[in-house]
Motif scaffolding. Sequence first.
Motif, PDB file in Angstrom:
ATOM      1  N   MET A   1      37.925  52.168  51.430  1.00 49.68           N
ATOM      2  CA  MET A   1      39.225  52.449  50.823  1.00 49.68           C
ATOM      3  C   MET A   1      39.819  51.129  50.354  1.00 49.68           C
ATOM      4  SD  MET A   1      39.740  55.729  51.137  1.00 49.68           S
ATOM      5  CE  MET A   1      41.503  55.949  50.844  1.00 49.68           C
ATOM      6  N   ILE A   2      40.530  51.170  49.218  1.00 48.02           N
ATOM      7  CA  ILE A   2      41.151  49.951  48.688  1.00 48.02           C
ATOM      8  C   ILE A   2      42.598  50.256  48.322  1.00 48.02           C
ATOM      9  CG2 ILE A   2      41.098  48.206  46.841  1.00 48.02           C
ATOM     10  CD1 ILE A   2      38.035  48.832  46.601  1.00 48.02           C
ATOM     11  N   GLY A   3      43.489  49.375  48.745  1.00 48.92           N
ATOM     12  CA  GLY A   3      44.895  49.501  48.373  1.00 48.92           C
ATOM     13  C   GLY A   3      45.259  48.373  47.431  1.00 48.92           C
ATOM     14  N   VAL A   4      45.794  48.710  46.259  1.00 50.08           N
ATOM     15  CA  VAL A   4      46.197  47.688  45.299  1.00 50.08           C
ATOM     16  C   VAL A   4      47.693  47.423  45.454  1.00 50.08           C
ATOM     17  CG1 VAL A   4      46.356  47.072  42.856  1.00 50.08           C
ATOM     18  CG2 VAL A   4      44.380  48.358  43.680  1.00 50.08           C
ATOM     19  N   MET A   5      48.033  46.162  45.784  1.00 49.56           N
ATOM     20  CA  MET A   5      49.434  45.801  46.006  1.00 49.56           C
ATOM     21  C   MET A   5      49.948  44.864  44.927  1.00 49.56           C
ATOM     22  SD  MET A   5      49.984  45.366  50.114  1.00 49.56           S
ATOM     23  CE  MET A   5      51.784  45.448  49.968  1.00 49.56           C
ATOM     24  N   HIS A   6      51.227  45.017  44.603  1.00 49.46           N
ATOM     25  CA  HIS A   6      51.874  44.153  43.619  1.00 49.46           C
ATOM     26  C   HIS A   6      53.367  44.123  43.918  1.00 49.46           C
ATOM     27  CE1 HIS A   6      52.551  41.998  39.979  1.00 49.46           C
ATOM     28  NE2 HIS A   6      53.144  42.983  39.337  1.00 49.46           N
ATOM     29  N   GLU A   7      53.887  42.904  44.066  1.00 47.17           N
ATOM     30  CA  GLU A   7      55.328  42.713  44.279  1.00 47.17           C
ATOM     31  C   GLU A   7      55.892  43.595  45.401  1.00 47.17           C
ATOM     32  OE1 GLU A   7      57.039  43.108  40.370  1.00 47.17           O
ATOM     33  OE2 GLU A   7      56.402  41.095  39.799  1.00 47.17           O
ATOM     34  N   GLY A   8      55.171  43.633  46.517  1.00 47.19           N
ATOM     35  CA  GLY A   8      55.691  44.298  47.699  1.00 47.19           C
ATOM     36  C   GLY A   8      55.510  45.802  47.757  1.00 47.19           C
ATOM     37  N   SER A   9      54.853  46.364  46.735  1.00 49.65           N
ATOM     38  CA  SER A   9      54.613  47.813  46.838  1.00 49.65           C
ATOM     39  C   SER A   9      53.145  48.146  46.584  1.00 49.65           C
ATOM     40  CB  SER A   9      55.525  48.592  45.878  1.00 49.65           C
ATOM     41  OG  SER A   9      55.179  48.313  44.551  1.00 49.65           O
ATOM     42  N   LEU A  10      52.738  49.257  47.164  1.00 51.46           N
ATOM     43  CA  LEU A  10      51.354  49.712  47.059  1.00 51.46           C
ATOM     44  C   LEU A  10      51.243  50.641  45.857  1.00 51.46           C
ATOM     45  CD1 LEU A  10      48.585  49.719  48.661  1.00 51.46           C
ATOM     46  CD2 LEU A  10      49.394  51.815  49.728  1.00 51.46           C
ATOM     47  N   HIS A  11      50.444  50.243  44.864  1.00 51.55           N
ATOM     48  CA  HIS A  11      50.304  51.063  43.654  1.00 51.55           C
ATOM     49  C   HIS A  11      49.348  52.232  43.868  1.00 51.55           C
ATOM     50  CE1 HIS A  11      52.173  48.579  40.280  1.00 51.55           C
ATOM     51  NE2 HIS A  11      52.513  47.984  41.398  1.00 51.55           N
ATOM     52  N   GLN A  12      48.304  51.992  44.637  1.00 51.38           N
ATOM     53  CA  GLN A  12      47.314  53.049  44.844  1.00 51.38           C
ATOM     54  C   GLN A  12      46.491  52.760  46.091  1.00 51.38           C
ATOM     55  OE1 GLN A  12      45.047  53.798  41.292  1.00 51.38           O
ATOM     56  NE2 GLN A  12      43.913  55.524  42.125  1.00 51.38           N
ATOM     57  N   TRP A  13      46.190  53.809  46.834  1.00 50.22           N
ATOM     58  CA  TRP A  13      45.350  53.708  48.043  1.00 50.22           C
ATOM     59  C   TRP A  13      44.256  54.746  47.860  1.00 50.22           C
ATOM     60  CZ3 TRP A  13      44.540  50.668  52.139  1.00 50.22           C
ATOM     61  CH2 TRP A  13      43.931  51.194  53.270  1.00 50.22           C
ATOM     62  N   ASP A  14      43.041  54.297  47.570  1.00 51.78           N
ATOM     63  CA  ASP A  14      42.000  55.231  47.156  1.00 51.78           C
ATOM     64  C   ASP A  14      40.631  54.646  47.418  1.00 51.78           C
ATOM     65  OD1 ASP A  14      41.314  57.711  46.005  1.00 51.78           O
ATOM     66  OD2 ASP A  14      42.778  57.441  44.397  1.00 51.78           O
ATOM     67  N   ASP A  15      39.586  55.479  47.254  1.00 51.18           N
ATOM     68  CA  ASP A  15      38.232  54.931  47.341  1.00 51.18           C
ATOM     69  C   ASP A  15      37.932  54.164  46.049  1.00 51.18           C
ATOM     70  OD1 ASP A  15      36.486  56.832  45.446  1.00 51.18           O
ATOM     71  OD2 ASP A  15      37.927  58.065  46.558  1.00 51.18           O
ATOM     72  N   ALA A  16      36.915  53.298  46.118  1.00 52.88           N
ATOM     73  CA  ALA A  16      36.610  52.394  45.005  1.00 52.88           C
ATOM     74  C   ALA A  16      36.349  53.148  43.705  1.00 52.88           C
ATOM     75  CB  ALA A  16      35.405  51.524  45.369  1.00 52.88           C
ATOM     76  N   TYR A  17      35.617  54.256  43.796  1.00 52.78           N
ATOM     77  CA  TYR A  17      35.270  55.012  42.584  1.00 52.78           C
ATOM     78  C   TYR A  17      36.530  55.526  41.882  1.00 52.78           C
ATOM     79  CZ  TYR A  17      33.055  58.355  39.446  1.00 52.78           C
ATOM     80  OH  TYR A  17      32.664  59.037  38.330  1.00 52.78           O
ATOM     81  N   SER A  18      37.416  56.162  42.647  1.00 50.42           N
ATOM     82  CA  SER A  18      38.638  56.719  42.061  1.00 50.42           C
ATOM     83  C   SER A  18      39.536  55.622  41.500  1.00 50.42           C
ATOM     84  CB  SER A  18      39.430  57.508  43.112  1.00 50.42           C
ATOM     85  OG  SER A  18      38.611  58.508  43.667  1.00 50.42           O
ATOM     86  N   LEU A  19      39.598  54.526  42.229  1.00 43.65           N
ATOM     87  CA  LEU A  19      40.441  53.402  41.808  1.00 43.65           C
ATOM     88  C   LEU A  19      39.975  52.862  40.457  1.00 43.65           C
ATOM     89  CD1 LEU A  19      42.732  51.917  43.386  1.00 43.65           C
ATOM     90  CD2 LEU A  19      41.051  50.186  43.937  1.00 43.65           C
ATOM     91  N   TYR A  20      38.660  52.773  40.313  1.00 41.33           N
ATOM     92  CA  TYR A  20      38.079  52.203  39.101  1.00 41.33           C
ATOM     93  C   TYR A  20      38.180  53.166  37.918  1.00 41.33           C
ATOM     94  CZ  TYR A  20      34.860  49.335  36.363  1.00 41.33           C
ATOM     95  OH  TYR A  20      34.312  48.535  35.408  1.00 41.33           O
ATOM     96  N   HIS A  21      37.915  54.452  38.182  1.00 43.23           N
ATOM     97  CA  HIS A  21      37.869  55.428  37.096  1.00 43.23           C
ATOM     98  C   HIS A  21      39.198  56.131  36.834  1.00 43.23           C
ATOM     99  CE1 HIS A  21      33.532  55.187  36.415  1.00 43.23           C
ATOM    100  NE2 HIS A  21      33.436  55.027  37.734  1.00 43.23           N
ATOM    101  N   ARG A  22      40.061  56.162  37.872  1.00 41.98           N
ATOM    102  CA  ARG A  22      41.351  56.855  37.696  1.00 41.98           C
ATOM    103  C   ARG A  22      42.489  56.005  38.259  1.00 41.98           C
ATOM    104  NH1 ARG A  22      37.817  60.894  39.100  1.00 41.98           N
ATOM    105  NH2 ARG A  22      38.368  60.893  41.314  1.00 41.98           N
ATOM    106  N   PRO A  23      42.753  54.823  37.657  1.00 46.40           N
ATOM    107  CA  PRO A  23      43.837  53.986  38.166  1.00 46.40           C
ATOM    108  C   PRO A  23      45.189  54.695  38.008  1.00 46.40           C
ATOM    109  CG  PRO A  23      43.002  53.122  36.083  1.00 46.40           C
ATOM    110  CD  PRO A  23      42.081  54.236  36.478  1.00 46.40           C
ATOM    111  N   ALA A  24      46.035  54.569  39.036  1.00 45.83           N
ATOM    112  CA  ALA A  24      47.320  55.276  39.034  1.00 45.83           C
ATOM    113  C   ALA A  24      48.349  54.599  38.124  1.00 45.83           C
ATOM    114  CB  ALA A  24      47.867  55.341  40.469  1.00 45.83           C
ATOM    115  N   THR A  25      48.252  53.284  37.981  1.00 51.92           N
ATOM    116  CA  THR A  25      49.213  52.563  37.128  1.00 51.92           C
ATOM    117  C   THR A  25      48.481  51.559  36.254  1.00 51.92           C
ATOM    118  OG1 THR A  25      49.544  50.709  38.660  1.00 51.92           O
ATOM    119  CG2 THR A  25      50.947  52.651  39.012  1.00 51.92           C
ATOM    120  N   ARG A  26      49.180  51.046  35.276  1.00 51.82           N
ATOM    121  CA  ARG A  26      48.594  50.069  34.371  1.00 51.82           C
ATOM    122  C   ARG A  26      48.187  48.796  35.128  1.00 51.82           C
ATOM    123  NH1 ARG A  26      48.306  49.396  28.921  1.00 51.82           N
ATOM    124  NH2 ARG A  26      48.261  47.237  28.196  1.00 51.82           N
ATOM    125  N   PHE A  27      49.032  48.397  36.096  1.00 57.87           N
ATOM    126  CA  PHE A  27      48.721  47.177  36.865  1.00 57.87           C
ATOM    127  C   PHE A  27      47.373  47.297  37.567  1.00 57.87           C
ATOM    128  CE2 PHE A  27      48.623  44.778  40.839  1.00 57.87           C
ATOM    129  CZ  PHE A  27      48.808  43.492  40.349  1.00 57.87           C
TER     130      PHE A  27
END
Length: 232
Positions: A206-232
């Motif tokens: 599982m990978i959580g992408v953080m930026h400026e104190g908030s978590l943009h997405q918490w997902d498995d690597a495949y979903s994160l790569y193919h279906r990013p939740a935000t532009r960041f």
Amino acid sequence: MMTRLLLNLHNVSCGFGGQAVVQDLDLHLNAGDIACLLGPSGCGKTTSLRAIAGFEPLLAGEISLAGEVISRPGFTLPPEQRRIGMVFQDYALFPHLSVAQNVAFGIRQHPQSRRITAELLELVNLSELGKRYPHELSGGQQQRVALARALAPRPQLLLLDEPFSNLDVDLRERLAHEVRGILKTAGATALFVTHDQLEAFAIGDMIGVMHEGSLHQWDDAYSLYHRPATRF
């Protein structure tokens, strides 16, 4: 196979001197999984790790480990009572102790201390180097000693703060795969902090992408790569 929820962060806000660095952090980690918090410097990932370890109090929300609340505003279970292991950026090995003594440090009183130490040295591929001292080892070997030492007391959760940042790029990627293998063999549950995408994708279930104190997405690597939740 049933998955068991081990770590749960619900609406967590934490920081220093009453100022929130991290806000509304929600994430969960199942037993046996390896996760990464990924983001640039100053995004709050290390602060989150420190809050899970019990080094920082919460301003809001709660953290539970194996169904027990370990942090909420006004209550922080002391770090030494959390059954959480920690591997620091600079390894923090004891220079005056041998490799084997370093690994055994947290289980000195354990009747099976020698057996556990020998098994862990074998697990991290350092059986031959038990009598050496940290300064006689390469950076990669020191990292594996730190990992074995953290695993020795059988923690419920292992936290690793930028564990490969002092190593060169080629070694980092090789060691990332190696460490993942060691953790999986040990059946450990672990949370890494890194700013390196390759490292996060090499290690994390599982990978959580953080930026400026908030978590943009918490997902498995495949979903994160193919279906990013935000532009960041």
